[in-house]
Motif scaffolding. Structure first.
Motif, PDB file in Angstrom:
ATOM      1  N   ASP A  99      16.565   6.972   8.986  1.00 13.52           N
ATOM      2  CA  ASP A  99      16.772   8.105   8.074  1.00 13.52           C
ATOM      3  C   ASP A  99      17.329   7.676   6.718  1.00 13.52           C
ATOM      4  OD1 ASP A  99      19.210   7.330   9.016  1.00 13.52           O
ATOM      5  OD2 ASP A  99      19.862   9.314   9.660  1.00 13.52           O
ATOM      6  N   ASP A 100      17.176   6.400   6.396  1.00 11.73           N
ATOM      7  CA  ASP A 100      17.674   5.890   5.121  1.00 11.73           C
ATOM      8  C   ASP A 100      16.586   6.053   4.047  1.00 11.73           C
ATOM      9  OD1 ASP A 100      18.534   4.314   2.959  1.00 11.73           O
ATOM     10  OD2 ASP A 100      19.716   3.072   4.313  1.00 11.73           O
ATOM     11  N   PRO A 101      16.894   6.751   2.945  1.00 10.33           N
ATOM     12  CA  PRO A 101      15.876   6.932   1.899  1.00 10.33           C
ATOM     13  C   PRO A 101      15.467   5.619   1.234  1.00 10.33           C
ATOM     14  CG  PRO A 101      17.991   7.861   1.227  1.00 10.33           C
ATOM     15  CD  PRO A 101      18.138   7.414   2.648  1.00 10.33           C
ATOM     16  N   GLY A 102      16.270   4.589   1.395  1.00  6.91           N
ATOM     17  CA  GLY A 102      15.940   3.286   0.818  1.00  6.91           C
ATOM     18  C   GLY A 102      14.798   2.588   1.529  1.00  6.91           C
ATOM     19  N   ALA A 103      14.376   3.119   2.662  1.00  3.54           N
ATOM     20  CA  ALA A 103      13.289   2.493   3.413  1.00  3.54           C
ATOM     21  C   ALA A 103      11.931   3.096   3.076  1.00  3.54           C
ATOM     22  CB  ALA A 103      13.557   2.619   4.907  1.00  3.54           C
ATOM     23  N   GLY A 104      11.900   4.198   2.397  1.00  2.48           N
ATOM     24  CA  GLY A 104      10.624   4.826   2.037  1.00  2.48           C
ATOM     25  C   GLY A 104       9.860   5.299   3.266  1.00  2.48           C
ATOM     26  N   LEU A 105       8.554   5.042   3.267  1.00  5.38           N
ATOM     27  CA  LEU A 105       7.689   5.462   4.373  1.00  5.38           C
ATOM     28  C   LEU A 105       7.630   4.441   5.511  1.00  5.38           C
ATOM     29  CD1 LEU A 105       4.682   6.915   2.364  1.00  5.38           C
ATOM     30  CD2 LEU A 105       6.375   8.178   3.687  1.00  5.38           C
ATOM     31  N   ALA A 106       8.396   3.372   5.407  1.00  3.65           N
ATOM     32  CA  ALA A 106       8.327   2.295   6.391  1.00  3.65           C
ATOM     33  C   ALA A 106       8.630   2.742   7.824  1.00  3.65           C
ATOM     34  CB  ALA A 106       9.263   1.165   5.995  1.00  3.65           C
ATOM     35  N   PRO A 107       9.683   3.526   8.076  1.00  2.00           N
ATOM     36  CA  PRO A 107       9.941   3.912   9.470  1.00  2.00           C
ATOM     37  C   PRO A 107       8.777   4.688  10.090  1.00  2.00           C
ATOM     38  CG  PRO A 107      11.862   4.383   8.122  1.00  2.00           C
ATOM     39  CD  PRO A 107      10.756   3.989   7.194  1.00  2.00           C
ATOM     40  N   LEU A 108       8.207   5.605   9.336  1.00  2.20           N
ATOM     41  CA  LEU A 108       7.077   6.375   9.847  1.00  2.20           C
ATOM     42  C   LEU A 108       5.886   5.453  10.114  1.00  2.20           C
ATOM     43  CD1 LEU A 108       5.768   9.092  10.521  1.00  2.20           C
ATOM     44  CD2 LEU A 108       5.091   9.242   8.111  1.00  2.20           C
ATOM     45  N   ASN A 109       5.610   4.555   9.193  1.00  5.15           N
ATOM     46  CA  ASN A 109       4.515   3.610   9.363  1.00  5.15           C
ATOM     47  C   ASN A 109       4.730   2.753  10.610  1.00  5.15           C
ATOM     48  OD1 ASN A 109       2.192   1.959   8.662  1.00  5.15           O
ATOM     49  ND2 ASN A 109       3.697   0.427   8.051  1.00  5.15           N
ATOM     50  N   VAL A 120      12.576  -4.310   5.687  1.00  5.26           N
ATOM     51  CA  VAL A 120      11.513  -3.624   6.424  1.00  5.26           C
ATOM     52  C   VAL A 120      10.192  -4.336   6.203  1.00  5.26           C
ATOM     53  CG1 VAL A 120      10.215  -1.475   6.551  1.00  5.26           C
ATOM     54  CG2 VAL A 120      12.679  -1.412   6.380  1.00  5.26           C
ATOM     55  N   ARG A 121       9.939  -4.758   4.984  1.00  7.30           N
ATOM     56  CA  ARG A 121       8.713  -5.504   4.690  1.00  7.30           C
ATOM     57  C   ARG A 121       8.670  -6.799   5.496  1.00  7.30           C
ATOM     58  NH1 ARG A 121       8.766  -5.516  -0.780  1.00  7.30           N
ATOM     59  NH2 ARG A 121       7.575  -3.599  -0.820  1.00  7.30           N
ATOM     60  N   LEU A 122       9.814  -7.437   5.661  1.00  5.32           N
ATOM     61  CA  LEU A 122       9.885  -8.664   6.456  1.00  5.32           C
ATOM     62  C   LEU A 122       9.551  -8.389   7.925  1.00  5.32           C
ATOM     63  CD1 LEU A 122      10.550 -11.680   6.484  1.00  5.32           C
ATOM     64  CD2 LEU A 122      12.928 -11.055   6.916  1.00  5.32           C
ATOM     65  N   VAL A 123      10.049  -7.281   8.473  1.00  9.16           N
ATOM     66  CA  VAL A 123       9.714  -6.892   9.850  1.00  9.16           C
ATOM     67  C   VAL A 123       8.209  -6.686   9.973  1.00  9.16           C
ATOM     68  CG1 VAL A 123       9.976  -5.083  11.594  1.00  9.16           C
ATOM     69  CG2 VAL A 123      11.978  -5.903  10.367  1.00  9.16           C
ATOM     70  N   ASP A 124       7.610  -5.992   9.017  1.00  8.80           N
ATOM     71  CA  ASP A 124       6.158  -5.777   9.036  1.00  8.80           C
ATOM     72  C   ASP A 124       5.403  -7.104   8.997  1.00  8.80           C
ATOM     73  OD1 ASP A 124       6.373  -3.054   9.151  1.00  8.80           O
ATOM     74  OD2 ASP A 124       5.698  -2.679   7.097  1.00  8.80           O
ATOM     75  N   LEU A 125       5.844  -8.023   8.154  1.00  6.15           N
ATOM     76  CA  LEU A 125       5.155  -9.311   8.040  1.00  6.15           C
ATOM     77  C   LEU A 125       5.251 -10.120   9.326  1.00  6.15           C
ATOM     78  CD1 LEU A 125       6.066 -10.363   4.393  1.00  6.15           C
ATOM     79  CD2 LEU A 125       3.886  -9.509   5.254  1.00  6.15           C
ATOM     80  N   ALA A 151       0.823  -1.217   0.000  1.00  3.35           N
ATOM     81  CA  ALA A 151       0.000   0.000   0.000  1.00  3.35           C
ATOM     82  C   ALA A 151       0.857   1.269   0.000  1.00  3.35           C
ATOM     83  CB  ALA A 151      -0.927   0.000   1.214  1.00  3.35           C
ATOM     84  N   LEU A 152       1.960   1.247   0.735  1.00  5.49           N
ATOM     85  CA  LEU A 152       2.845   2.418   0.806  1.00  5.49           C
ATOM     86  C   LEU A 152       3.996   2.344  -0.189  1.00  5.49           C
ATOM     87  CD1 LEU A 152       3.040   2.917   4.678  1.00  5.49           C
ATOM     88  CD2 LEU A 152       1.617   4.132   3.026  1.00  5.49           C
ATOM     89  N   ALA A 153       3.997   1.314  -1.010  1.00  3.21           N
ATOM     90  CA  ALA A 153       5.012   1.130  -2.054  1.00  3.21           C
ATOM     91  C   ALA A 153       6.422   1.217  -1.491  1.00  3.21           C
ATOM     92  CB  ALA A 153       4.807   2.137  -3.181  1.00  3.21           C
ATOM     93  N   TYR A 154       6.719   0.316  -0.536  1.00  2.23           N
ATOM     94  CA  TYR A 154       8.090   0.258  -0.031  1.00  2.23           C
ATOM     95  C   TYR A 154       9.026   0.001  -1.209  1.00  2.23           C
ATOM     96  CZ  TYR A 154       6.365  -0.396   4.794  1.00  2.23           C
ATOM     97  OH  TYR A 154       5.767  -0.248   6.011  1.00  2.23           O
ATOM     98  N   PRO A 155      10.169   0.643  -1.238  1.00  2.00           N
ATOM     99  CA  PRO A 155      11.087   0.467  -2.371  1.00  2.00           C
ATOM    100  C   PRO A 155      11.600  -0.973  -2.467  1.00  2.00           C
ATOM    101  CG  PRO A 155      11.984   2.024  -0.748  1.00  2.00           C
ATOM    102  CD  PRO A 155      10.664   1.574  -0.255  1.00  2.00           C
ATOM    103  N   ASP A 156      11.884  -1.375  -3.695  1.00  2.00           N
ATOM    104  CA  ASP A 156      12.418  -2.726  -3.917  1.00  2.00           C
ATOM    105  C   ASP A 156      13.936  -2.686  -3.789  1.00  2.00           C
ATOM    106  OD1 ASP A 156      12.491  -5.396  -4.434  1.00  2.00           O
ATOM    107  OD2 ASP A 156      12.304  -5.177  -6.615  1.00  2.00           O
ATOM    108  N   THR A 157      14.366  -2.406  -2.577  1.00  7.23           N
ATOM    109  CA  THR A 157      15.795  -2.376  -2.237  1.00  7.23           C
ATOM    110  C   THR A 157      16.011  -3.383  -1.115  1.00  7.23           C
ATOM    111  OG1 THR A 157      15.471  -0.663  -0.565  1.00  7.23           O
ATOM    112  CG2 THR A 157      15.930   0.088  -2.813  1.00  7.23           C
ATOM    113  N   PRO A 158      17.258  -3.739  -0.847  1.00  8.12           N
ATOM    114  CA  PRO A 158      17.484  -4.664   0.278  1.00  8.12           C
ATOM    115  C   PRO A 158      16.899  -4.138   1.598  1.00  8.12           C
ATOM    116  CG  PRO A 158      19.461  -4.509  -1.044  1.00  8.12           C
ATOM    117  CD  PRO A 158      18.494  -3.487  -1.588  1.00  8.12           C
TER     118      PRO A 158
END
Length: 151
Positions: free
Chosen positions: A107-117, A58-63, A46-53
């Motif tokens: 503060d890593d731009p590779g994480a997208g909106l994940a930290p805020l979420n 971060v997606r794994l932590v959310d899951l 939904a927040l389009a986390y970037p397809d970076t390592p």
């Protein structure tokens, strides 16, 4: 205990029914847990986390936390509630708040909106668990047949 075997929980006083704190806790706090668990599961898309390592980690932590929260919510529906469910909710929320800082992607731009979420969702879980825990403690100190002291 099945739903058919559950004892009546309404307290009858002066011609009306008063809902005990545990019933409010059961109905009002289980549905948000299910919604939060579902949100954590879908947030990466939904927040389009970037397809970076980092985005994938971060997606794994959310899951992982979505599974913990969903299982916790399902357990609240299936069994008699206790403070353990609330403690799991509070600890999961605290872990979500801490994870961007612990894993270094705040503060890593590779994480997208994940930290805020994760921070916002974690704070929501902490508040939800703390209020639910306060209601169950209130019920323990003032059993359903006993009136709570007037303030």
């Amino acid at each position: 205990m099945s739903l058919a075997q559950r004892p009546e929980t309404g307290i009858r006083t002066a011609g009306h029914t008063e809902t005990p704190p545990a019933d409010v806790r059961d109905s009002l706090f289980t549905a948000p847990l299910l919604l939060i668990g579902g949100w954590l599961f879908a947030a990466g898309w939904a927040l389009a986390y970037p397809d970076t390592p980092i985005g994938n980690n971060v997606r794994l932590v959310d899951l992982v936390f979505s599974i913990i929260i969903l299982l916790n919510a399902i357990a609240r529906v299936a069994r008699t509630r206790g403070p353990g469910s609330d403690v799991i909710t509070i600890v999961s929320g605290a872990c979500l708040v801490a994870s961007p800082f612990v894993f270094g992607y705040y503060d890593d731009p590779g994480a997208g909106l994940a930290p805020l979420n994760q921070i916002v969702t974690g704070i929501g879980l902490i508040v939800l668990g703390a209020v639910s825990l306060a209601l169950i403690e209130r019920r323990r100190t003032h059993p359903p047949g006993e009136a709570a002291p007037a303030r």
